[in-house]
Structures are given as C-alpha cells and as structure tokens.
Design an enzyme around this catalytic site. Sequence first.
Site, PDB file in Angstrom:
ATOM      1  N   LYS A 261       1.260  -1.163  -0.431  1.00 19.39           N
ATOM      2  CA  LYS A 261       0.115  -0.232   0.230  1.00 19.39           C
ATOM      3  C   LYS A 261       0.518   1.250  -0.160  1.00 19.39           C
ATOM      4  O   LYS A 261       0.016   1.799  -0.502  1.00 19.39           O
ATOM      5  CB  LYS A 261      -1.278   0.149   0.753  1.00 19.39           C
ATOM      6  CG  LYS A 261      -2.132  -1.377   1.018  1.00 19.39           C
ATOM      7  CD  LYS A 261      -2.734  -1.191   2.124  1.00 19.39           C
ATOM      8  CE  LYS A 261      -3.985  -2.519   2.607  1.00 19.39           C
ATOM      9  NZ  LYS A 261      -4.150  -2.979   3.936  1.00 19.39           N
TER      10      LYS A 261
ATOM     11  N   GLN B  86      -4.056  -0.625   9.829  1.00 18.93           N
ATOM     12  CA  GLN B  86      -3.711  -2.145   9.034  1.00 18.93           C
ATOM     13  C   GLN B  86      -4.820  -3.245  10.041  1.00 18.93           C
ATOM     14  O   GLN B  86      -4.512  -3.258  10.782  1.00 18.93           O
ATOM     15  CB  GLN B  86      -2.753  -2.287   8.748  1.00 18.93           C
ATOM     16  CG  GLN B  86      -2.723  -3.860   8.503  1.00 18.93           C
ATOM     17  CD  GLN B  86      -3.854  -4.072   7.289  1.00 18.93           C
ATOM     18  OE1 GLN B  86      -2.657  -3.470   6.019  1.00 18.93           O
ATOM     19  NE2 GLN B  86      -4.214  -4.797   6.651  1.00 18.93           N
TER      20      GLN B  86
ATOM     21  N   ASP C 278     -10.220   3.320   4.207  1.00 22.60           N
ATOM     22  CA  ASP C 278     -10.587   1.565   4.016  1.00 22.60           C
ATOM     23  C   ASP C 278     -12.452   1.807   3.726  1.00 22.60           C
ATOM     24  O   ASP C 278     -12.562   0.483   3.834  1.00 22.60           O
ATOM     25  CB  ASP C 278     -10.855   0.905   5.397  1.00 22.60           C
ATOM     26  CG  ASP C 278      -9.478  -0.041   4.732  1.00 22.60           C
ATOM     27  OD1 ASP C 278      -9.711  -0.360   3.595  1.00 22.60           O
ATOM     28  OD2 ASP C 278      -9.324  -0.515   5.529  1.00 22.60           O
TER      29      ASP C 278
END
Length: 299
Positions: free
Chosen positions: A53, A97, A120
Amino acid sequence: MADVIDGKQVAASVIDEVKAAASALETETALKTGLAVVIVGDDPASHTYVAAKSRMAKECGFNSIQHTLPAETTQEELASLVASLNADPKVNGILVQLPLPKHLNSDAIIQSILPEKDVDGLHVVNAGKLATGDLATGLISCTPAGAMLFVRRTHGEDLSGLNAVVIGRSNLFGKPMAQLLLNANATVTIAHSRTKDLPSVARNADILVAAVGRPEMVRADWVKPGATVIDVGINRIDAPERGEGKSRLVGDVAFAECAEVASVITPVPGGVGPMTIAMLMANTVIAAYRAAGKVAPKF
Ligand SMILES: NC(=O)c1ccc[n+]([C@@H]2O[C@H](COP(=O)([O-])OP(=O)(O)OC[C@H]3O[C@@H](n4cnc5c(N)ncnc54)[C@H](OP(=O)(O)O)[C@@H]3O)[C@@H](O)[C@H]2O)c1
C-alpha cells in the site's frame, strides 16, 4: 468459455486515473495527496500488505507516511496517533491495518478515524451513507468498490431488471456489495450460512458474487447460463501436484467448470484481489479533492 476479467489490467487503469487526478490537484492547488498507513505488531502478512500500500501510494505521487508501532502499543497510544493524523491537514486518508493485536479494540480505533479520512470505508458514517444511497459524500469500502467496478464495466451503470445474489453478509464485503448493487437498481438477494437451498438461490442470479471463504464452493450447476460471476474468496489450499508442501490460491468459485456456464467471470488470483489496493488509492485522492473543496473524480 466465459470472458475472463483481467483484474490486474483494470486495477492498472484505475491507478493511471488516480495518478492523473493527484497530479492535476497538485498543479491546481499545490496540495499533495497524503495517505497515512498505521501498522501495529509483527504479523508478516500485514507487513507485506502495508508495504504494498505504501509503495503504491508513492507510485501514485502521494505523500505516503507509514507508522510502524510495536506489538505492545496500548489503546491510548494508538488512539492518540489516530487523533494526531485526524488533525493533520497533510493527511487525507488514514488506514489502520487489521487485524490489530488481540489486546487492542479495533472497532474503537476505526470509529475514531474522521469519516472523511476513512479511506477503508469502515466507519459507521460511511456505511450509513452507503446504506442510505448517498454515494456522493461517503467513502466506499475498497473491495466491494472494486468488485462493483467490474459489474459496471460489464453491465453499465443501471442494473434495472437484473437479479444479483451476494453470498456472504460480512460488514467488510457482503453488506456493502449488496448496497452498491441495490443502488444501481439490481434486485438483490443476500445469502449466507443459514440460507436454504443455496444452489437454487444462486441459479437465479444474473450477477453472482461469492464472498464466503470456502474453496471452490460454487459449482457449475449453481450458475445461471450467461451469468456474470465475481469471485471474492481467497483460499490457500494444498497443491501436492506442485511438489511436497506446496500450496496454491483458489477462490470460492470452481473456476474451470463455472467458466463453461458463465458469460463473464473473475479469476483467483488476478481478479478482485488487485482492485482492493487500487480503490484504496482512488478513495484517498477522492478524500484529497473533497478536503480541497474540489469536485472529486469518479472511479
Ligand atoms: N482483497 C480481497 O480480495 C478480499 C477482501 C475481503 C475479503 N476477501 C475474501 O473474501 C472471502 C470472504 O471474506 P469476508 O471478510 O466477507 O468473510 P467473513 O466475514 O468470514 O464472512 C463470510 C460469509 O460467508 C458466509 N458463509 C460461510 N459459510 C457459508 C456456507 N457454507 N454457505 C453460505 N454462506 C456461508 C457467512 O455466513 P454467516 O454470516 O451466516 O456466518 C458469512 O456471511 C474470504 O475468502 C476473504 O479472504 C478478499
């Protein structure tokens, strides 16, 4: 044989659009799009995802910031980092994460991210906007957004008259995917582990989306002839034919046999998988445009 969607190619085209959008914003406003990725602990798979990412964010021309915290980080320490990223105008997107180490409450952390920086798409405000049909101001969870892009490229923007069946009802994928299909006027059924006669429910689908986590569960006789089949599952299974101790990835769909019946199908790997990271970059540049008071690009 069905058309096989090349997820890597579609993801690369999204990344090209993201790069162009980020560079146009910087030229126009001198603002660089910023993504902060936070990882806690030593889980090797999480470190691989985060590195990918961060690398992609740099490739998109973003200001890419990675915060790597030790496994023993406390809830308060992590919350205070998120608060500082919320307050930092250079940060447009924040990604924590998951999974977090077990002693941390991940939901409290995710819900503490400002919804406009929640790239997200996991904050309840963003889930709520999607559920109420507000696609213009919220941020959509990345994997369903990517799967929906395949559906739109196959069927167009309006799915009126089409039956869609989503197998799986997770907050991460199944529910937002069903909302996206509904917003596009499909007639949507959400199936799950308590659904009766799943094969016959699936056979009703013009668009069949499988997000279960069970290797090759969807068989050819579950698929309506001519259907579009989107396979979200990622399952690692033993592959003794490749040598002792070897494994391979398969989806939730028995690809070879279903490809004989479907008209469009996604492979695993190389289908939905590459889209998740591309849509994360798309969400970040969207957040940057909105923060700058500009009309955000559409993906
Ligand atoms: N980047 C990506 O490509 C990406 C991203 C996200 C997920 N995935 C993959 O997608 C899959 C699903 O992920 P998830 O997070 O949504 O999983 P999850 O939270 O475990 O949800 C699985 C869903 O499948 C349902 N289910 C389980 N067994 C079933 C059965 N025998 N028949 C019908 N439904 C059944 C469950 O039903 P109940 O609710 O009734 O238990 C649940 O709703 C996994 O393989 C995951 O690795 C890939």
